[in-house]
Write a protein that holds these residues in place. Structure first.
Motif, PDB file in Angstrom:
ATOM      1  N   PHE A  14      -1.054 -25.225   6.988  1.00 26.85           N
ATOM      2  CA  PHE A  14       0.040 -26.191   7.074  1.00 26.85           C
ATOM      3  C   PHE A  14       0.553 -26.577   5.685  1.00 26.85           C
ATOM      4  CE2 PHE A  14      -1.503 -26.581  11.357  1.00 26.85           C
ATOM      5  CZ  PHE A  14      -0.379 -26.933  12.088  1.00 26.85           C
ATOM      6  N   ARG A  15      -0.139 -26.087   4.652  1.00 26.61           N
ATOM      7  CA  ARG A  15       0.308 -26.401   3.297  1.00 26.61           C
ATOM      8  C   ARG A  15       0.759 -25.165   2.545  1.00 26.61           C
ATOM      9  NH1 ARG A  15      -4.638 -30.515   1.598  1.00 26.61           N
ATOM     10  NH2 ARG A  15      -4.122 -32.010   3.202  1.00 26.61           N
ATOM     11  N   SER A  16       0.558 -23.993   3.139  1.00 20.25           N
ATOM     12  CA  SER A  16       0.713 -22.773   2.354  1.00 20.25           C
ATOM     13  C   SER A  16       2.173 -22.542   1.975  1.00 20.25           C
ATOM     14  CB  SER A  16       0.167 -21.570   3.110  1.00 20.25           C
ATOM     15  OG  SER A  16       1.186 -21.047   3.941  1.00 20.25           O
ATOM     16  N   ASN A  17       2.294 -21.938   0.828  1.00 20.93           N
ATOM     17  CA  ASN A  17       3.592 -21.649   0.244  1.00 20.93           C
ATOM     18  C   ASN A  17       4.452 -20.808   1.196  1.00 20.93           C
ATOM     19  OD1 ASN A  17       5.640 -21.284  -1.507  1.00 20.93           O
ATOM     20  ND2 ASN A  17       4.397 -20.482  -3.179  1.00 20.93           N
ATOM     21  N   LEU A  18       3.819 -19.827   1.839  1.00 23.47           N
ATOM     22  CA  LEU A  18       4.561 -18.939   2.733  1.00 23.47           C
ATOM     23  C   LEU A  18       5.151 -19.728   3.905  1.00 23.47           C
ATOM     24  CD1 LEU A  18       5.389 -16.065   3.638  1.00 23.47           C
ATOM     25  CD2 LEU A  18       3.218 -15.962   4.890  1.00 23.47           C
ATOM     26  N   THR A  19       4.310 -20.572   4.517  1.00 24.17           N
ATOM     27  CA  THR A  19       4.785 -21.380   5.644  1.00 24.17           C
ATOM     28  C   THR A  19       5.941 -22.272   5.214  1.00 24.17           C
ATOM     29  OG1 THR A  19       2.469 -21.460   6.311  1.00 24.17           O
ATOM     30  CG2 THR A  19       3.987 -22.875   7.515  1.00 24.17           C
ATOM     31  N   ILE A  20       5.793 -22.874   4.053  1.00 20.05           N
ATOM     32  CA  ILE A  20       6.830 -23.790   3.565  1.00 20.05           C
ATOM     33  C   ILE A  20       8.151 -23.047   3.329  1.00 20.05           C
ATOM     34  CG2 ILE A  20       7.466 -25.362   1.672  1.00 20.05           C
ATOM     35  CD1 ILE A  20       5.164 -26.321   3.510  1.00 20.05           C
ATOM     36  N   ARG A  21       8.041 -21.898   2.673  1.00 17.98           N
ATOM     37  CA  ARG A  21       9.267 -21.132   2.390  1.00 17.98           C
ATOM     38  C   ARG A  21       9.939 -20.702   3.691  1.00 17.98           C
ATOM     39  NH1 ARG A  21       7.966 -16.306  -0.526  1.00 17.98           N
ATOM     40  NH2 ARG A  21       5.791 -16.926  -0.473  1.00 17.98           N
ATOM     41  N   THR A  22       9.104 -20.283   4.637  1.00 13.08           N
ATOM     42  CA  THR A  22       9.613 -19.862   5.938  1.00 13.08           C
ATOM     43  C   THR A  22      10.397 -20.992   6.600  1.00 13.08           C
ATOM     44  OG1 THR A  22       7.698 -18.446   6.191  1.00 13.08           O
ATOM     45  CG2 THR A  22       8.924 -18.971   8.193  1.00 13.08           C
ATOM     46  N   LEU A  23       9.782 -22.179   6.605  1.00 13.53           N
ATOM     47  CA  LEU A  23      10.413 -23.306   7.288  1.00 13.53           C
ATOM     48  C   LEU A  23      11.681 -23.765   6.561  1.00 13.53           C
ATOM     49  CD1 LEU A  23       7.180 -25.206   8.297  1.00 13.53           C
ATOM     50  CD2 LEU A  23       8.945 -24.446   9.889  1.00 13.53           C
ATOM     51  N   LEU A  24      11.633 -23.775   5.237  1.00 14.27           N
ATOM     52  CA  LEU A  24      12.826 -24.180   4.480  1.00 14.27           C
ATOM     53  C   LEU A  24      13.997 -23.248   4.790  1.00 14.27           C
ATOM     54  CD1 LEU A  24      11.322 -25.169   1.007  1.00 14.27           C
ATOM     55  CD2 LEU A  24      12.605 -26.675   2.529  1.00 14.27           C
ATOM     56  N   LEU A  51       5.868 -36.007   1.066  1.00 15.10           N
ATOM     57  CA  LEU A  51       7.117 -35.446   0.552  1.00 15.10           C
ATOM     58  C   LEU A  51       7.108 -35.370  -0.970  1.00 15.10           C
ATOM     59  CD1 LEU A  51       9.608 -37.237   2.952  1.00 15.10           C
ATOM     60  CD2 LEU A  51       9.427 -34.761   2.655  1.00 15.10           C
ATOM     61  N   HIS A  52       6.575 -36.417  -1.611  1.00 13.02           N
ATOM     62  CA  HIS A  52       6.558 -36.433  -3.069  1.00 13.02           C
ATOM     63  C   HIS A  52       5.419 -35.603  -3.637  1.00 13.02           C
ATOM     64  CE1 HIS A  52       9.350 -39.825  -2.715  1.00 13.02           C
ATOM     65  NE2 HIS A  52       9.700 -39.520  -3.947  1.00 13.02           N
ATOM     66  N   ARG A  53       4.230 -35.812  -3.039  1.00 21.32           N
ATOM     67  CA  ARG A  53       3.047 -35.186  -3.604  1.00 21.32           C
ATOM     68  C   ARG A  53       3.123 -33.664  -3.521  1.00 21.32           C
ATOM     69  NH1 ARG A  53      -2.931 -37.408  -2.054  1.00 21.32           N
ATOM     70  NH2 ARG A  53      -4.026 -35.521  -2.576  1.00 21.32           N
ATOM     71  N   SER A  54       3.762 -33.159  -2.492  1.00 18.45           N
ATOM     72  CA  SER A  54       3.842 -31.709  -2.355  1.00 18.45           C
ATOM     73  C   SER A  54       5.075 -31.154  -3.062  1.00 18.45           C
ATOM     74  CB  SER A  54       3.912 -31.340  -0.874  1.00 18.45           C
ATOM     75  OG  SER A  54       5.102 -31.876  -0.328  1.00 18.45           O
ATOM     76  N   GLY A  55       5.877 -32.053  -3.643  1.00 16.82           N
ATOM     77  CA  GLY A  55       7.067 -31.596  -4.350  1.00 16.82           C
ATOM     78  C   GLY A  55       8.177 -31.139  -3.407  1.00 16.82           C
ATOM     79  N   LEU A  56       8.108 -31.568  -2.140  1.00 17.92           N
ATOM     80  CA  LEU A  56       9.093 -31.108  -1.151  1.00 17.92           C
ATOM     81  C   LEU A  56      10.460 -31.736  -1.328  1.00 17.92           C
ATOM     82  CD1 LEU A  56       7.541 -30.895   2.440  1.00 17.92           C
ATOM     83  CD2 LEU A  56       8.447 -29.062   1.029  1.00 17.92           C
ATOM     84  N   LYS A  57      10.485 -32.958  -1.866  1.00 15.41           N
ATOM     85  CA  LYS A  57      11.742 -33.713  -1.888  1.00 15.41           C
ATOM     86  C   LYS A  57      12.882 -32.963  -2.576  1.00 15.41           C
ATOM     87  CE  LYS A  57      13.111 -38.356  -2.031  1.00 15.41           C
ATOM     88  NZ  LYS A  57      13.019 -39.546  -1.194  1.00 15.41           N
ATOM     89  N   LEU A  59      13.029 -29.753  -3.152  1.00 15.34           N
ATOM     90  CA  LEU A  59      13.298 -28.508  -2.418  1.00 15.34           C
ATOM     91  C   LEU A  59      14.194 -28.780  -1.216  1.00 15.34           C
ATOM     92  CD1 LEU A  59       9.750 -26.810  -2.411  1.00 15.34           C
ATOM     93  CD2 LEU A  59      11.720 -26.234  -3.824  1.00 15.34           C
ATOM     94  N   LEU A  60      13.949 -29.920  -0.559  1.00 16.41           N
ATOM     95  CA  LEU A  60      14.773 -30.276   0.596  1.00 16.41           C
ATOM     96  C   LEU A  60      16.191 -30.605   0.176  1.00 16.41           C
ATOM     97  CD1 LEU A  60      12.278 -32.333   2.747  1.00 16.41           C
ATOM     98  CD2 LEU A  60      13.598 -30.357   3.511  1.00 16.41           C
TER      99      LEU A  60
ATOM    100  N   ARG C 309       0.732 -26.475  -3.779  1.00 14.33           N
ATOM    101  CA  ARG C 309       0.461 -25.406  -2.835  1.00 14.33           C
ATOM    102  C   ARG C 309       1.721 -25.058  -2.049  1.00 14.33           C
ATOM    103  NH1 ARG C 309      -5.044 -24.993  -1.826  1.00 14.33           N
ATOM    104  NH2 ARG C 309      -5.286 -27.006  -2.806  1.00 14.33           N
ATOM    105  N   SER C 310       2.557 -26.079  -1.811  1.00 13.98           N
ATOM    106  CA  SER C 310       3.767 -25.847  -1.017  1.00 13.98           C
ATOM    107  C   SER C 310       4.875 -25.211  -1.835  1.00 13.98           C
ATOM    108  CB  SER C 310       4.283 -27.163  -0.450  1.00 13.98           C
ATOM    109  OG  SER C 310       3.243 -27.936   0.048  1.00 13.98           O
ATOM    110  N   GLY C 311       4.651 -25.050  -3.136  1.00 13.20           N
ATOM    111  CA  GLY C 311       5.662 -24.411  -3.958  1.00 13.20           C
ATOM    112  C   GLY C 311       6.573 -25.386  -4.678  1.00 13.20           C
ATOM    113  N   GLY C 312       6.375 -26.690  -4.464  1.00 13.17           N
ATOM    114  CA  GLY C 312       7.169 -27.697  -5.164  1.00 13.17           C
ATOM    115  C   GLY C 312       6.583 -27.987  -6.541  1.00 13.17           C
ATOM    116  N   LEU C 313       7.358 -28.689  -7.359  1.00 14.23           N
ATOM    117  CA  LEU C 313       6.875 -29.089  -8.676  1.00 14.23           C
ATOM    118  C   LEU C 313       6.700 -30.586  -8.682  1.00 14.23           C
ATOM    119  CD1 LEU C 313       8.999 -27.298 -11.413  1.00 14.23           C
ATOM    120  CD2 LEU C 313       6.592 -26.952 -10.867  1.00 14.23           C
ATOM    121  N   ARG C 314       5.617 -31.055  -9.300  1.00 14.95           N
ATOM    122  CA  ARG C 314       5.511 -32.499  -9.446  1.00 14.95           C
ATOM    123  C   ARG C 314       4.918 -32.843 -10.792  1.00 14.95           C
ATOM    124  NH1 ARG C 314       0.082 -33.932  -6.221  1.00 14.95           N
ATOM    125  NH2 ARG C 314      -0.744 -35.090  -7.953  1.00 14.95           N
ATOM    126  N   LEU C 315       5.311 -34.000 -11.291  1.00 10.16           N
ATOM    127  CA  LEU C 315       4.886 -34.436 -12.613  1.00 10.16           C
ATOM    128  C   LEU C 315       3.491 -35.028 -12.534  1.00 10.16           C
ATOM    129  CD1 LEU C 315       6.134 -34.902 -15.465  1.00 10.16           C
ATOM    130  CD2 LEU C 315       6.617 -37.222 -14.695  1.00 10.16           C
TER     131      LEU C 315
END
Lengths: 379, 76, 328
Positions: A14-24, A51-57, A59-60, C309-315
């Protein structure tokens, strides 16, 4: 999933880069025909954190989805006057033990915080992780009055209900509750009714929904025509929820999707809901930022009044001016402004010296923004 | 703060508490809100109480959905 | 601020400010100013000191005795010095059990022997009950320089190595306080880093032991000193299984948890490969990993960034005052 698979391996996916890229990519595909970007509100501090910790914000944002944080942090939406009333009590009376969650002790008010306060002789402030720990304190200290000062949403309220009922059945006389207990659906409705914020849909909280179920949000789709999805807390969970919301928008069919079916059911946890109904009744509670909202808070029913700290110690709640001048936590909680738009953010207000509750709590939008967001590096 | 990861019940005591394992770290959780919980179940714990059971079938379904989306993307 | 708050001692930003404004400004001299883990003295000597107030004094994987030797030894090692002599000052609360004290002294002896340091001077004070919490220890260490950290030679493309799984000491201490109805296999990683000394001859440009504030704080402080940003990959940071479970339960970020036997090393790409090979052969650093590199494409100077892990960047910000005090 094989028998030997552990939860660890499960959440890795549920955290993997591949899954995230796929969903995005899937979200991008759905959003393209709309020819505009969307504003989606999350109403859960843990979602904000993910959202913040994974750096998703960011990317979204590139994908065309702007996430707006709503009132998802119980510590943040509890007005100062709860703290001030309990500070008055613990500084003026002997042998009072205030047991509370860690974040609550650092909320700054005009009377200081529970952390900076000097309790009266024999009184003290204890950090606990569960309401049951507060009850244990009461059992072990029969000469003190133990008050559990608990803030929480539907996720935490059943645990508190259980603890009070347990105290009643044990005949524990030196235990009481100062509850700052908040209900999510009425807050969502208040936001929609105010019409101040423009949002295209909601990501509904995961574990609040585990208690109240999918049914609790149907009014949002039916009455307000807005889409939404319940989501879990892993990055992929949130994206899955967003994918559903974007799809609902594209198809013009708003509903309440459940994208956290491994944990959330249609009706939620019946036992927990029964217990809440047995112990508490709704009332018009005042939220920081949102003001008074009908049926949005819970308080102990008449038959449990001997456990109501407000009654037992005649606590006086004095609604006052927001503290301090310039703090815009209220607007942050409504999703009206981003933390960075507050003039105090990262200047006079930072985690070492918070001026408002949103910079105190681990679930507070300001603290999360400060800690994790690369766009706002401050020197 | 919500705890996203489910733990596995490894034992249940007569007093209604259960030992829940998270990869070798265990917590004692009150199971009163989840009377149907049994040893071997994965549960979500919040503020010391187990509040929900993890439906493994649904988890598997979600993982399959990820796989399908992957295929869809690669056929773009 | 009129009174000292606990936050001053937390290892975070407030502590940095305090050291800069109240210590360096007052005692200003050329040995103090660089603010390394140890001061570089004439004749190739290095001097460091540290006080230990850990609560509880015994914890899984160590005690205040092993900690007060290893902590000071490690400060010398990462400064490029071979630790040789230690001082030992005990501040003991009236009433502590003699067997406990003896146990601590034995730990000190064992740890000193293991690192090859001699305890050559010391002091003992006993204070009335309540004026200290059981025992506090100060040690100072003298070592002989075999090299000098060379942060000025760090360039884009250089690799960042961590010598083992992070967060174990911080978590073991939190759990030993017994607040969480939790039990865990997590043990403190408290250990000497003397085995890293040969790396100064294998191309290590910079080292730092990962203590208070955890990996994130060390990276953020390193980034502050460099002309180039740092980027590390979350996926590559070694974490033990038990740590991964425990941090999920507690909702804490393992990158901010302290270690007492791990270091961060920066070296050129070729040298880093050699260093990693060396580390992997040693049982104490079998799980060492290259976790990232010095950047010239992503980020701005002064930034330490994490690719999630999700491919995002964070400080990665330095620790703020949230974690619990008195872990060392």
């Amino acid at each position: 999933m094989t028998r030997r698979e552990t939860s660890a391996e499960l959440f890795e996916r549920f955290r993997s880069n591949l899954t995230i890229r796929t969903l995005l990519k899937a979200i991008q595909r759905e959003i393209k025909p709309l020819n505009r970007s969307l504003r989606i509100m999350e109403v859960c501090g843990t979602h904000t954190m993910t959202l913040h910790r994974s750096g998703l914000k960011p990317l979204l944002r590139e994908t065309g989805v702007e996430m707006v944080s709503g009132p998802g942090c119980p510590v943040c939406i509890t007005p100062d006057f709860y703290h001030e009333a309990i500070i008055d009590l613990v500084t003026s009376r002997r042998n009072i033990v205030v047991a509370t969650f860690g974040d609550m002790t650092r909320v700054p008010t005009r009377k200081g915080s529970l952390q900076t306060t000097v309790p009266a002789a024999g009184s003290e402030i204890k950090i606990v992780y569960s309401p049951e720990e507060a009850q244990e304190l009461a059992r072990n200290r029969p000469d003190s009055e133990v008050i559990f000062f608990g803030a929480g949403f539907e996720t935490t309220i059943p645990a508190i209900a259980f603890t009070v009922r347990q105290a009643a059945s044990e005949g524990l006389k030196n235990f009481s509750l100062l509850g700052a207990l908040w209900l999510i659906p009425p807050a969502i409705e208040a936001i929609l009714q105010s019409g101040e914020v423009t949002i295209d849909g909601f990501i509904y909280p995961g574990h609040v929904s585990a208690i109240i179920g999918q049914q609790a949000y149907e009014f949002v789709a039916e009455k307000y025509g807005l889409p939404g999805a319940i989501a879990g807390f892993e990055p992929a969970d949130i994206l899955l929820g967003l994918l559903s919301v974007v799809r609902q928008i594209r198809q013009g069919q708003p509903t309440v999707a459940n994208e956290y079916r491994r944990v959330v059911t249609f009706n939620g946890n019946q036992k927990a809901r029964q217990l809440m109904a047995e112990m508490f009744e709704p009332f018009e509670a005042t939220w920081r930022g949102l003001g008074p909202i009908k049926n949005s808070g819970l308080r102990l029913k008449k038959e449990w009044q001997s456990f109501e700290a407000r009654e037992k110690f005649r606590l006086r709640f004095e609604a006052g001016r927001p503290h301090p001048a310039g703090c815009r936590c209220g607007e942050v909680l409504k999703g009206l402004i981003d933390p960075v738009e507050c003039p105090l953010f990262a200047r006079s207000c930072h985690p070492d010296h918070p001026l408002g509750p949103c910079m105190v709590s681990y679930e507070g939008a300001c603290l999360i923004e400060y800690k994790y967001s690369s766009g706002a590096k401050r020197k | 703060m919500c705890l996203a990861v489910p733990g596995k019940i490894i034992s249940i005591e007569p007093n209604g508490t259960g030992k829940v394992d998270y990869m070798g770290t265990t917590v004692v959780a009150n199971l009163s809100l989840l009377p149907e919980a049994k040893v071997g179940d994965w549960v979500i714990v919040h503020a010391g109480f187990a509040i929900s059971r993890l439906d493994r079938q649904e988890a598997r379904r979600t993982l399959r959905l990820f796989k399908q989306l992957e295929k869809l993307n690669s056929s773009d | 601020m009129k009174q000292i708050s606990l936050e001053i001692g937390s290892g975070g930003r407030l502590m940095q400010e305090f050291i800069r404004d109240k210590i360096v400004r007052v005692f200003n001299n050329r040995y103090l100013k660089p603010l390394h883990d140890a001061a570089f003295l004439p004749e190739g000597l290095a001097l460091t000191t540290d006080s230990y107030t850990v609560d509880p004094i015994f914890f899984p994987g160590g005690d205040i005795g092993s900690l007060c030797v290893n902590g000071t030894v490690n400060d010398l090692v990462v400064s490029g010095a071979r630790p040789e002599f230690l001082s030992l000052a005990l501040i003991i609360e009236e009433g502590i059990d003699m067997p406990d004290l003896e146990k601590i002294l034995l730990s000190i002896k064992k740890a000193a022997t293991r690192s090859g340091v001699k305890i050559v001077t010391g002091d003992t004070k006993v204070v009335p009950r309540g004026q200290a919490d059981r025992i506090y220890i100060n040690t100072a260490g003298v070592g002989r320089l075999i090299s000098r950290p060379q942060p000025e030679r760090i360039n884009p493309g250089d690799k960042i190595i961590v010598t083992g799984p992070v967060g174990e000491h911080g978590l073991a201490i939190m759990l030993a306080r017994n607040n969480f109805r939790m039990s865990s296999k997590v043990r403190s990683d408290c250990a000497p880093l003397t085995f890293l000394l040969p790396l100064w001859k294998k191309g290590a440009l910079w080292m730092r032991d990962i203590t208070r504030g955890g990996l994130a704080t060390v990276l953020s402080e390193l980034a502050d000193r460099l002309k180039h940003p740092l980027l590390v990959e979350e996926e590559k940071i070694p974490l033990s299984r038990a740590i991964r479970g425990a941090v999920e339960i507690l909702g804490i970020d393992p990158l901010y948890l302290a270690c007492e036997g791990r270091a961060l090393i920066v070296a050129g790409e070729k040298e880093a490969a050699q260093i990693l090979k060396y580390l992997k052969k040693n049982p104490a650093s079998r799980q060492a990993a290259i976790i990232g590199e010095v950047q010239d494409r992503i980020g701005r100077p002064g930034e330490a960034l994490l690719r999630t892990r999700s491919g995002g960047l964070r400080l990665l910000e330095p620790l703020t005052s949230e974690l619990l005090p008195r872990i060392c």
